[in-house]
Design a protein around this motif. Structure first.
Motif, PDB file in Angstrom:
ATOM      1  N   SER A 152      16.091 -10.914  39.728  1.00 25.61           N
ATOM      2  CA  SER A 152      17.404 -10.854  39.081  1.00 25.61           C
ATOM      3  C   SER A 152      18.035  -9.467  39.167  1.00 25.61           C
ATOM      4  N   GLY A 153      17.246  -8.449  39.444  1.00 26.35           N
ATOM      5  CA  GLY A 153      17.764  -7.090  39.482  1.00 26.35           C
ATOM      6  C   GLY A 153      18.439  -6.714  40.792  1.00 26.35           C
ATOM      7  N   TYR A 154      18.404  -7.600  41.792  1.00 26.28           N
ATOM      8  CA  TYR A 154      19.009  -7.298  43.083  1.00 26.28           C
ATOM      9  C   TYR A 154      20.455  -7.792  43.121  1.00 26.28           C
ATOM     10  N   PRO A 214      22.388 -16.747  39.966  1.00 28.18           N
ATOM     11  CA  PRO A 214      21.991 -16.353  38.600  1.00 28.18           C
ATOM     12  C   PRO A 214      20.922 -17.250  37.995  1.00 28.18           C
ATOM     13  N   SER A 215      20.865 -18.510  38.430  1.00 26.61           N
ATOM     14  CA  SER A 215      19.877 -19.433  37.878  1.00 26.61           C
ATOM     15  C   SER A 215      19.581 -20.526  38.891  1.00 26.61           C
ATOM     16  N   GLY A 259      10.398 -14.744  35.487  1.00 24.95           N
ATOM     17  CA  GLY A 259      11.569 -14.739  34.610  1.00 24.95           C
ATOM     18  C   GLY A 259      12.662 -15.673  35.088  1.00 24.95           C
ATOM     19  N   ASN A 260      12.264 -16.751  35.806  1.00 23.10           N
ATOM     20  CA  ASN A 260      13.243 -17.725  36.302  1.00 23.10           C
ATOM     21  C   ASN A 260      14.302 -17.057  37.188  1.00 23.10           C
ATOM     22  N   SER A 261      13.886 -16.120  38.035  1.00 27.12           N
ATOM     23  CA  SER A 261      14.793 -15.429  38.950  1.00 27.12           C
ATOM     24  C   SER A 261      14.635 -16.013  40.347  1.00 27.12           C
TER      25      SER A 261
END
Length: 386
Positions: free
Chosen positions: A347-349, A267-268, A246-248
């Motif tokens: 991304s969830g961290y 973030p990206s 997911g591009n994380s």
């Protein structure tokens, strides 16, 4: 060889199987050699935790198959136990117990007796961690903290320099984990190993490399000052992006002298986003720890000049497809995969989550540091520079 699970391997083939596994061949490669499915090979290996069992040898004191055949012939000819024993130059009690143990004179058979004796002679060796409760408890506690067996072994040697009873090799720890028949260390502790594999993999197993993109106006690593190479002066860092689905991504920074790790939430992969996040993090460091940064050819550092202006940290780039030139960072990224598996969404961290992981990693002893921790090494540097 006939295909199918019901046909096993002879002793010579099993020896060849273990030799191939130790040499680093994959399950599929070994399966093709023996005309078996890779699942069958995994089943055979997993019974011993991926660790080749020790070669069994007969004790010189036990009866041999030839001696048992002589006993069987003596019984068939009607000889007494004492006569048979004299012919074998064995004690009469030895022959008497042998015959009684295997059914007595009417049913004694040499081949069956020899097979049963060989089978019953197998005794699992008592593991060190099973007899030394205190040592086993310490090892289990360190495994829960995600220390590797090698780190635990090295730390014990430093912690108890005059107490050899508090020593255990990393191989013994691995065997206690992977050979579950020993029942010493709980199976759940295997989840704290870096690889999370259920069987021991050979150090010779092949690992594929990876290629990277290129970057414009990159200052080559060949122009990096010689003082960076010997790691004598602190403040030189290596960096990279740890990627997930997911591009994380997570930015990783590792100090070459102390191996101290910093994780930065990004973030990206956009160069402005990455450079801005790294700039904020690096500017928090003492001036003595801001000297240089070595990166790969990822385009996320395309704005490296902006980073240098903001932090006064020079950025050097590896040669194309040469991740080994940032060996410290590559190794650290491998350690981090224990916490961030390849298929996990990064991304969830939160930054707080990343700080906790970095703290745990920095408090683990490193073999390359003489089993000191990166945190203590960096703290000593900061204290000495005031």
């Amino acid at each position: 060889m006939r295909r199918g699970r019901r046909y096993g391997l002879c002793a010579e083939q099993k020896a060849d199987l273990w030799h191939r596994w130790k040499s680093g061949e994959s399950l599929h490669e070994i399966g093709r050699v023996f005309d078996k499915d890779h699942g069958s090979i995994h089943f055979l290996l997993s019974r011993h935790g991926g660790i080749a069992p020790a070669i069994r040898r007969r004790s010189q004191r036990t009866l041999t198959l030839a001696e048992r055949e002589a006993i069987s012939r003596g019984i068939a000819s009607g000889s007494s136990i004492r006569e048979i024993a004299r012919g074998l130059r064995r004690a009469a009690s030895t022959v008497s117990r042998e015959v009684a143990r295997h059914g007595g004179r009417p049913v004694y058979r040499a081949s069956e007796a020899d097979h049963q004796a060989w089978k019953s002679a197998l005794r699992p060796k008592t593991c060190l961690l099973a007899t030394h409760v205190k040592l086993g408890t310490i090892v289990a506690r360190k495994l829960i903290l995600d220390w590797s067996p090698e780190q635990i072994s090295g730390w014990l040697e430093r912690r108890y320099p005059r107490n050899e009873s508090m020593r255990v090799s990393h191989e013994t720890i691995y065997r206690s984990l992977f050979i579950q028949a020993r029942g010493v260390l709980k199976k759940e502790l295997m989840q704290h190993l870096r690889s999370k594999q259920l069987i021991r993999r050979s150090v010779h197993a092949r690992a594929g490399g990876q290629s990277r993109g290129q970057i414009v106006d990159a200052i080559s690593i060949s122009e990096r000052p010689a003082e960076i190479e010997d790691r004598a002066i602190p403040g030189h860092w290596e960096g990279d992006l740890l990627s997930g689905p997911g591009n994380s991504h997570i930015a990783t920074l590792v100090e070459r002298h102390s191996r101290f790790t910093i994780l930065v939430k990004v973030p990206s992969k956009d160069t402005a986003t990455v450079v801005d996040a790294l700039t904020r993090q690096v500017r928090k460091l003492p001036a003595s720890l801001r000297r240089s940064l070595t990166w790969d050819r990822g385009l996320e550092m395309a704005k490296h000049k902006s980073f240098t202006v903001a932090t006064k940290v020079n950025v050097y780039f590896c040669d194309p497809q040469s991740p080994w030139q940032r060996g410290t960072n590559e190794n650290t990224n491998g350690l981090l995969r224990q916490y961030f598996p390849r298929k996990s969404d990064l991304s969830g961290y939160s930054q707080a989550d990343l700080d906790k992981v970095a703290q745990r990693l920095n408090q683990r002893p490193r073999k390359t540091l003489g089993f000191e921790t990166p945190a203590s090494k960096l703290q000593a540097i900061v204290a000495s520079t005031g």
